[in-house]
Design a protein around this motif. Structure first.
Motif, PDB file in Angstrom:
ATOM      1  N   SER A  94       0.828  -1.207   0.000  1.00 40.35           N
ATOM      2  CA  SER A  94       0.000   0.000   0.000  1.00 40.35           C
ATOM      3  C   SER A  94       0.859   1.252   0.000  1.00 40.35           C
ATOM      4  CB  SER A  94      -0.924  -0.005   1.214  1.00 40.35           C
ATOM      5  OG  SER A  94      -1.725   1.161   1.253  1.00 40.35           O
ATOM      6  N   ALA A  95       1.931   1.238   0.791  1.00 38.98           N
ATOM      7  CA  ALA A  95       2.819   2.401   0.868  1.00 38.98           C
ATOM      8  C   ALA A  95       3.504   2.666  -0.469  1.00 38.98           C
ATOM      9  CB  ALA A  95       3.871   2.182   1.960  1.00 38.98           C
ATOM     10  N   VAL A  96       3.980   1.616  -1.136  1.00 34.66           N
ATOM     11  CA  VAL A  96       4.665   1.778  -2.421  1.00 34.66           C
ATOM     12  C   VAL A  96       3.724   2.367  -3.471  1.00 34.66           C
ATOM     13  CG1 VAL A  96       5.759   0.551  -4.337  1.00 34.66           C
ATOM     14  CG2 VAL A  96       6.342  -0.055  -1.981  1.00 34.66           C
ATOM     15  N   ILE A  97       2.516   1.791  -3.589  1.00 38.28           N
ATOM     16  CA  ILE A  97       1.557   2.273  -4.588  1.00 38.28           C
ATOM     17  C   ILE A  97       1.160   3.717  -4.307  1.00 38.28           C
ATOM     18  CG2 ILE A  97      -0.754   1.941  -5.541  1.00 38.28           C
ATOM     19  CD1 ILE A  97      -0.428  -1.048  -4.971  1.00 38.28           C
ATOM     20  N   THR A  98       0.891   4.011  -3.031  1.00 38.80           N
ATOM     21  CA  THR A  98       0.474   5.365  -2.663  1.00 38.80           C
ATOM     22  C   THR A  98       1.556   6.386  -2.964  1.00 38.80           C
ATOM     23  OG1 THR A  98      -0.911   4.471  -0.875  1.00 38.80           O
ATOM     24  CG2 THR A  98      -0.366   6.803  -0.777  1.00 38.80           C
ATOM     25  N   PHE A  99       2.788   6.086  -2.620  1.00 36.87           N
ATOM     26  CA  PHE A  99       3.872   7.037  -2.830  1.00 36.87           C
ATOM     27  C   PHE A  99       4.140   7.261  -4.315  1.00 36.87           C
ATOM     28  CE2 PHE A  99       4.721   7.017   1.615  1.00 36.87           C
ATOM     29  CZ  PHE A  99       5.486   8.151   1.858  1.00 36.87           C
ATOM     30  N   ILE A 100       4.072   6.202  -5.117  1.00 40.69           N
ATOM     31  CA  ILE A 100       4.259   6.370  -6.566  1.00 40.69           C
ATOM     32  C   ILE A 100       3.177   7.283  -7.122  1.00 40.69           C
ATOM     33  CG2 ILE A 100       4.147   5.194  -8.794  1.00 40.69           C
ATOM     34  CD1 ILE A 100       5.524   2.799  -7.509  1.00 40.69           C
ATOM     35  N   ALA A 101       1.916   7.005  -6.755  1.00 49.73           N
ATOM     36  CA  ALA A 101       0.796   7.802  -7.261  1.00 49.73           C
ATOM     37  C   ALA A 101       0.887   9.251  -6.806  1.00 49.73           C
ATOM     38  CB  ALA A 101      -0.522   7.183  -6.792  1.00 49.73           C
ATOM     39  N   PHE A 102       1.293   9.466  -5.558  1.00 49.75           N
ATOM     40  CA  PHE A 102       1.347  10.826  -5.014  1.00 49.75           C
ATOM     41  C   PHE A 102       2.535  11.603  -5.560  1.00 49.75           C
ATOM     42  CE2 PHE A 102       2.325  14.063  -1.835  1.00 49.75           C
ATOM     43  CZ  PHE A 102       1.073  14.609  -1.586  1.00 49.75           C
ATOM     44  N   GLU A 103       3.699  10.989  -5.537  1.00 51.55           N
ATOM     45  CA  GLU A 103       4.908  11.695  -5.969  1.00 51.55           C
ATOM     46  C   GLU A 103       4.895  11.971  -7.470  1.00 51.55           C
ATOM     47  OE1 GLU A 103       7.302  13.000  -4.155  1.00 51.55           O
ATOM     48  OE2 GLU A 103       6.278  12.331  -2.337  1.00 51.55           O
ATOM     49  N   ALA A 104       4.172  11.173  -8.239  1.00 52.21           N
ATOM     50  CA  ALA A 104       4.091  11.397  -9.683  1.00 52.21           C
ATOM     51  C   ALA A 104       3.574  12.798  -9.986  1.00 52.21           C
ATOM     52  CB  ALA A 104       3.194  10.348 -10.333  1.00 52.21           C
ATOM     53  N   ALA A 105       2.664  13.306  -9.156  1.00 53.19           N
ATOM     54  CA  ALA A 105       2.110  14.646  -9.379  1.00 53.19           C
ATOM     55  C   ALA A 105       3.197  15.712  -9.251  1.00 53.19           C
ATOM     56  CB  ALA A 105       0.983  14.913  -8.384  1.00 53.19           C
ATOM     57  N   TYR A 106       4.096  15.543  -8.300  1.00 56.49           N
ATOM     58  CA  TYR A 106       5.166  16.521  -8.096  1.00 56.49           C
ATOM     59  C   TYR A 106       6.263  16.369  -9.147  1.00 56.49           C
ATOM     60  CZ  TYR A 106       2.994  17.808  -3.705  1.00 56.49           C
ATOM     61  OH  TYR A 106       2.102  18.279  -2.762  1.00 56.49           O
ATOM     62  N   PHE A 107       6.623  15.126  -9.445  1.00 59.00           N
ATOM     63  CA  PHE A 107       7.616  14.911 -10.495  1.00 59.00           C
ATOM     64  C   PHE A 107       7.096  15.397 -11.847  1.00 59.00           C
ATOM     65  CE2 PHE A 107       9.337  11.498  -7.591  1.00 59.00           C
ATOM     66  CZ  PHE A 107      10.557  12.110  -7.376  1.00 59.00           C
ATOM     67  N   SER A 108       5.798  15.286 -12.049  1.00 58.63           N
ATOM     68  CA  SER A 108       5.192  15.754 -13.294  1.00 58.63           C
ATOM     69  C   SER A 108       5.422  17.249 -13.486  1.00 58.63           C
ATOM     70  CB  SER A 108       3.688  15.456 -13.290  1.00 58.63           C
ATOM     71  OG  SER A 108       3.043  16.090 -14.383  1.00 58.63           O
ATOM     72  N   GLU A 109       5.215  18.025 -12.437  1.00 56.38           N
ATOM     73  CA  GLU A 109       5.399  19.470 -12.538  1.00 56.38           C
ATOM     74  C   GLU A 109       6.871  19.832 -12.755  1.00 56.38           C
ATOM     75  OE1 GLU A 109       2.536  22.076 -12.236  1.00 56.38           O
ATOM     76  OE2 GLU A 109       2.302  20.178 -13.299  1.00 56.38           O
ATOM     77  N   ILE A 110       7.757  19.067 -12.133  1.00 52.64           N
ATOM     78  CA  ILE A 110       9.195  19.308 -12.339  1.00 52.64           C
ATOM     79  C   ILE A 110       9.576  19.031 -13.783  1.00 52.64           C
ATOM     80  CG2 ILE A 110      11.515  18.515 -11.722  1.00 52.64           C
ATOM     81  CD1 ILE A 110      10.408  17.915  -8.911  1.00 52.64           C
ATOM     82  N   MET A 111       9.099  17.886 -14.313  1.00 51.22           N
ATOM     83  CA  MET A 111       9.421  17.530 -15.692  1.00 51.22           C
ATOM     84  C   MET A 111       8.773  18.492 -16.680  1.00 51.22           C
ATOM     85  SD  MET A 111      11.488  15.075 -15.466  1.00 51.22           S
ATOM     86  CE  MET A 111      11.571  14.856 -17.239  1.00 51.22           C
ATOM     87  N   ARG A 112       7.558  18.901 -16.398  1.00 48.59           N
ATOM     88  CA  ARG A 112       6.873  19.837 -17.298  1.00 48.59           C
ATOM     89  C   ARG A 112       7.619  21.163 -17.375  1.00 48.59           C
ATOM     90  NH1 ARG A 112       1.935  23.303 -17.295  1.00 48.59           N
ATOM     91  NH2 ARG A 112       1.889  23.181 -15.015  1.00 48.59           N
TER      92      ARG A 112
END
Length: 222
Positions: A94-112
């Motif tokens: 649960s922790a792995v899935i949650t962190f991937i889903a959550f952190e993707a939003a922040y990494f997305s803005e960095i990459m954008r």
């Protein structure tokens, strides 16, 4: 006056309690960083695609995740997912899935931001060579964006490591949990939390210092 005694931290205690938690925290950080960057890059490309049917879902996902506290995402996913799929998935998964889903939003803005900062002349040059949108991104824009955004990505990963302590809320055995159990077993809770603070600070301060040196090196190369 409070008497603090850290002498109870011997090699056996560290190996039995602390290292197990540290291993999980580092593993969670690595898996969430890799998964988050991959998913975040996909979300960034969707938002930069110029197609509304791709932009809108990505924007809703990113803005939605960034508007919710991480600990609430962790708790709700851990509590609701077993009810949806009909079986428990465990705190670690649960922790792995949650962190991937959550952190993707922040990494997305960095990459954008990194992709958008590339001069448009680079895009036009790739188009002039007959490259498709995917080839232009893969061969021209993304390599430059990753190099430019590397210090920011690493800084976000350090923050991610700090945030792994929040899995304490669902009972996962992370670094903080290891210190807590050590403190309870030896009757030294204050010393345990103090030692945890020192270790978190030492690790994150050292990593931040290395990122700053890398940032200066990249700036010189430019």
């Amino acid at each position: 006056m409070m008497n603090l005694d850290l002498s109870f931290y011997n090699q056996e205690l560290i190996s039995n309690f602390v290292l197990k938690g540290l291993y999980f925290s580092l593993q969670l950080t690595l898996e969430a960083a890799i998964g988050g960057i991959l998913l975040g890059t996909l979300l960034a490309l969707m938002r930069l695609s110029g197609k509304k049917w791709l932009e809108m879902p990505a924007a809703i996902y990113v803005n939605g995740m960034r508007s919710i506290p991480l600990v609430m995402v962790i708790l709700w996913f851990f509590l609701l997912m077993p009810a949806i799929i009909g079986r428990p998935i465990g705190a670690d998964v649960s922790a792995v899935i949650t962190f991937i889903a959550f952190e993707a939003a922040y990494f997305s803005e960095i990459m954008r931001a990194g992709i958008a900062a590339i001069p448009r002349g680079q895009v036009h040059a790739g188009q002039a060579l007959g490259m498709t949108y995917a080839q232009n991104m893969r061969l021209v824009l993304l390599p430059q964006a990753l190099r430019n955004m590397l210090p920011v990505l690493l800084t976000q990963i350090i923050i991610l490591f700090q945030d792994t302590s929040l899995v304490y809320a669902i009972g996962a055995y992370d670094l903080l949990k290891g210190f807590e159990l050590a403190g309870k077993n030896f009757g030294r809770p204050i010393e345990a939390y103090l030692a945890a603070t020192v270790l978190y600070f030492a690790l994150c301060f050292t990593l931040s210092w290395l990122v700053k040196r890398l940032h200066r090196k990249i700036a010189i190369i430019r």
